[in-house]
Design a protein around this motif. Structure first.
Motif, mmCIF file in Angstrom:
data_model
loop_
_atom_site.group_PDB
_atom_site.id
_atom_site.type_symbol
_atom_site.label_atom_id
_atom_site.label_comp_id
_atom_site.label_asym_id
_atom_site.label_seq_id
_atom_site.Cartn_x
_atom_site.Cartn_y
_atom_site.Cartn_z
ATOM 1 N N SER A 7 0.769 -1.177 -0.087
ATOM 2 C CA SER A 7 0.086 0.109 0.062
ATOM 3 C C SER A 7 0.931 1.309 0.120
ATOM 4 C CB SER A 7 -0.808 -0.097 1.225
ATOM 5 O OG SER A 7 0.018 -0.178 2.568
ATOM 6 N N CYS A 8 1.623 1.570 -1.087
ATOM 7 C CA CYS A 8 2.614 2.724 -1.118
ATOM 8 C C CYS A 8 2.304 3.466 -2.448
ATOM 9 C CB CYS A 8 3.777 1.816 -1.144
ATOM 10 S SG CYS A 8 4.375 0.947 -2.478
ATOM 11 N N THR A 9 2.805 4.591 -2.670
ATOM 12 C CA THR A 9 2.515 5.483 -3.667
ATOM 13 C C THR A 9 3.608 5.020 -4.953
ATOM 14 O OG1 THR A 9 4.381 6.895 -2.946
ATOM 15 C CG2 THR A 9 2.392 7.492 -2.053
ATOM 16 N N LYS A 10 3.284 5.605 -5.891
ATOM 17 C CA LYS A 10 3.983 5.437 -7.029
ATOM 18 C C LYS A 10 5.579 5.576 -6.765
ATOM 19 C CE LYS A 10 0.437 5.532 -10.507
ATOM 20 N NZ LYS A 10 0.143 6.195 -11.845
ATOM 21 N N SER A 11 5.864 6.653 -6.121
ATOM 22 C CA SER A 11 7.087 7.190 -6.091
ATOM 23 C C SER A 11 7.864 6.199 -4.916
ATOM 24 C CB SER A 11 7.271 8.683 -5.603
ATOM 25 O OG SER A 11 6.559 8.752 -4.399
ATOM 26 N N GLN A 12 7.047 5.858 -3.869
ATOM 27 C CA GLN A 12 7.668 4.983 -2.803
ATOM 28 C C GLN A 12 7.833 3.539 -3.597
ATOM 29 O OE1 GLN A 12 4.486 4.956 0.251
ATOM 30 N NE2 GLN A 12 5.814 6.094 1.318
ATOM 31 N N GLU A 13 7.014 3.024 -4.238
ATOM 32 C CA GLU A 13 7.222 1.835 -4.935
ATOM 33 C C GLU A 13 8.470 1.681 -6.050
ATOM 34 O OE1 GLU A 13 4.909 -1.351 -8.145
ATOM 35 O OE2 GLU A 13 3.915 0.649 -7.590
ATOM 36 N N SER A 31 7.204 11.408 4.890
ATOM 37 C CA SER A 31 7.026 10.711 3.501
ATOM 38 C C SER A 31 7.315 9.144 3.730
ATOM 39 C CB SER A 31 8.078 11.417 2.514
ATOM 40 O OG SER A 31 9.230 11.389 2.861
ATOM 41 N N LEU A 285 9.840 11.444 -2.764
ATOM 42 C CA LEU A 285 8.740 10.965 -2.126
ATOM 43 C C LEU A 285 7.912 12.314 -1.951
ATOM 44 C CD1 LEU A 285 10.374 8.647 0.478
ATOM 45 C CD2 LEU A 285 9.429 8.167 -1.888
ATOM 46 N N VAL A 287 4.689 12.953 -1.233
ATOM 47 C CA VAL A 287 3.379 12.925 -0.144
ATOM 48 C C VAL A 287 3.872 13.066 1.266
ATOM 49 C CG1 VAL A 287 1.272 11.642 0.507
ATOM 50 C CG2 VAL A 287 1.983 11.634 -1.965
ATOM 51 N N ARG A 317 -1.783 14.568 2.829
ATOM 52 C CA ARG A 317 -2.769 13.308 2.743
ATOM 53 C C ARG A 317 -3.905 13.525 3.624
ATOM 54 N NH1 ARG A 317 -2.372 8.098 0.430
ATOM 55 N NH2 ARG A 317 -1.518 8.555 -1.557
#
Length: 648
Positions: A7-13, A31, A285, A287, A317
């Motif tokens: 469950s992560c953002t695209k940048s985290q992934e 972040s 990152l 967010v 967020r």
């Protein structure tokens, strides 16, 4: 083994799935950088087949390293894997201890260091002019000097031939260098390192012993560095040496949170990384999961005033909470009342333990500890504050005050009998209580000194009956203590020391007697004696101690010039670091951020320049209010809301 959290953002992934080669992850406050680091370790092992023993994770504090290790172990379940977690100093110390050359070396403790400096001073007549209170400054100067030398070695220091000896105005350069040589010789003889030597010796070892370098390069094939913005040039060179030639170097940091300039860190370290590794993957990152959107917008407005930074667009967020409130007061005392009033409300609502007061300096923490104690608000000190009254200038003045009270204890007399210089000898004080007639008789064959003794007693008698602040003024101006400081320390240093006396004189105005003030000082010393870990209450800490932490609500009580930024910050570079510190403090808050300033002074004590981009959002910022915090007022075309009250 547990499954990874997807469950992560695209940048985290993208950061998690980075495999080989250099990468920079720009990770702003809240972040999820620790999440990313732990998940990437998991990805390297489970998806890329990397041997866990070849992974090195470095951070700056032991607590951060342990937290990361614990989170990784929870993720892996019952599987225990030999991933390396440690601080820079711990890793470098391990490398040194594994070499034949440095086997048997240990790290000198702070207590040992102070004793060593004291022994060197006492064993050499050339240091007869140094005193006990100079030891801490000498220790700091040694560290500064070594940092400069390390930066030169790492190619990031002063140019050849430039002056490098630190400024200790009361020490000649040759005396300082002699003391430093004695200090280093002792360390070598007894197989000791100090923390500065760990870096120097580790880099030297890796540069001169190819076998050793090859061994550790093979061991640490994947290196992850947390809080990279706080890295020093020497630490950076060591990491670069270890990572070559594969350069699987994954760094996580935020130049906007670089706040350790005093130990060699520089926000340019991330820019330098891009220069050294042109093919670096850059991941933002973007967010902030921690802070209310109003806090994110306010912090952004503040930090964008800095010129030396990497531009970033960060979104929030959530909007849970009150956002940012700005509170102005007409005086320091009214400011304290406003803070106490706000905290009383949190205490009544049962939220106090989720809040924090964050101060610029350790001394400020001590002052607020006393204020909270007097107000009956429970608090927890995360670090032991320095005693504001322990400064030698204040102790000297207090010794004079004690003599004026009729306390002729030998310790008081010894402290001030040559401040200013009267050429009196310790041998003239054989007993614990100093007797006037005996002292005058001792100097019967030296009339000039005898007259100085008589004048000293006349001055002591003149203190009797005066208000406390007038006694201190007499000590400084008539007895000549300020003149003594100017003569001994030189103009620039003396002005700072005289400033301590001025502050103490101003502080003393609130007391009707010397004894009342001394009782207050003793009570204050007891309040800050030891940090309390068991008791519950609001967290009280410095900005540096707050790094990496988060709280529901944060109170910044000292948003005035001289505090934020500190009065020592003169250059643009120094002011920008102070602004980064303010940014760090702001972004510890999840739901509510409360900024307090007073308008009692102009110039040096005026409301902080860091508030200007926030106050400009709300033209009503100078309206009056009788409440501690006024109701929120919306700012045009922005997501944040601010509140203000300028007269309380």
């Amino acid at each position: 083994m547990n499954k990874p959290d997807l469950s992560c953002t695209k940048s985290q992934e993208k950061a998690i799935c980075h495999t080989v080669g250099p990468a920079v992850v720009l990770a702003g406050p809240g972040s999820g950088k620790t999440f990313v680091i732990v998940q990437r370790i998991y990805h390297l092992i489970t998806s890329q087949g990397v041997d866990p023993a070849h992974i090195l994770v470095i951070t700056f504090t032991k607590a951060a390293a342990m937290e990361m290790q614990e989170r990784f172990h929870r993720l892996m379940g019952k599987t225990s894997l030999p991933v390396w977690f440690g601080t820079f100093h711990a890793v470098f110390y391990h490398i040194l201890r594994q070499s034949t050359q440095y086997r048997g070396y240990t790290i000198i403790t702070e207590t040992e260091k102070r004793k060593l400096i004291r022994d060197i001073i006492h064993n050499h007549r050339r240091f007869v002019y140094l005193q006990e209170e100079d030891i801490e400054e000498i220790i700091a100067a040694i560290s500064r000097y070594k940092t400069r030398e390390k930066e030169k070695t790492a190619g990031d220091g002063e140019k050849e031939g430039e002056e490098t000896a630190p400024e200790i105005r009361k020490m000649k350069q040759e005396d300082f260098l002699f003391l430093l040589a004695e200090y280093q010789n002792w360390l070598k003889e007894f197989l000791k390192f100090d923390f500065d030597d760990l870096l120097t010796e580790c880099l030297k070892l890796l540069q001169t012993d190819r076998t050793c370098l090859s061994r550790w390069r093979s061991q640490f094939r994947y290196i992850l560095v947390d809080e990279f913005q706080d890295i020093s040039p020497m630490q950076y060179e060591i990491i670069k040496n270890l990572a070559a030639p594969e350069n699987n170097l994954f760094i996580v940091g935020d130049d906007d949170q670089s706040i350790y300039g005093f130990r060699g860190a520089n926000p340019d370290s991330i820019q330098r990384f891009f220069s050294d590794f042109p093919k670096t993957d850059q991941i933002l990152l973007d967010v902030n999961f921690r802070c209310h959107s109003g806090i994110v917008q306010a912090a952004k407005a503040v930090i964008e005033e800095n010129e030396n930074r990497i531009q970033k667009e960060i979104s929030a967020r959530h909007r849970e909470g009150t956002g940012v409130a700005i509170c102005g007061a007409v005086s320091v005392d009214k400011l304290k009342e406003a803070v106490v009033c706000a905290l009383k409300k949190e205490q009544k609502d049962g939220n106090l333990e989720e809040c924090a007061i964050i101060c610029r300096t350790n001394l400020d923490c001590g002052l607020w500890a006393q204020t909270l104690k007097e107000a009956g608000i429970p608090f927890v000190l995360r670090e032991k504050p320095k005693n504001r009254f322990s400064h030698f200038v204040i102790q000297d003045i207090c010794a004079y005050l004690a003599l004026g009270q009729g306390d002729f204890d030998r310790s008081h007399f010894l402290r001030v009998m040559n401040r200013p210089v009267r050429y009196m000898k310790r041998d003239s004080l054989p007993r614990e209580l100093v007797e006037k007639e005996a002292l005058i008789r001792y100097y019967s064959e030296t009339p000039s000194i005898q007259e100085k003794v008589k004048r000293l007693y006349r001055d002591i008698d003149s203190l009797v009956g005066k208000r406390v602040h007038l006694q201190i003024h007499y000590i400084r101006k008539i007895i000549g203590y300020d003149g003594y400081l100017r003569e001994k320390y030189g103009a620039e240093m003396a002005e700072k020391l005289i400033g301590k006396g001025e502050e103490f004189e101003e502080f003393s105005r609130k007391f009707l007697s010397v004894q009342e003030m001394l009782n207050y000082m003793q009570e204050y010393a007891q309040t800050i004696k030891e940090p309390v870990e068991e008791e519950k209450g609001i967290q009280l800490m410095t900005i540096h101690a707050s790094k990496g932490l988060e709280f529901s609500k944060v109170f910044l009580p000292d948003c005035n010039e001289g505090k934020m930024p500190s009065e020592q910050s003169k250059t643009q570079e120094q002011v920008e670091e102070e602004r980064r510190m303010f940014y760090v403090a702001m972004t510890r808050a999840k739901h509510g951020l409360y900024l307090f300033f007073h308008t009692e002074k102009t110039g040096k004590g005026a409301p902080s320049r860091f508030l200007k981009p926030l106050l400009s959002y709300d033209s009503s910022s100078t309206s009056s209010s009788n409440s501690a915090l006024s109701k929120n007022s919306s700012k045009a075309s922005a997501t944040a809301s601010y509140s203000s009250s300028s007269s309380i």
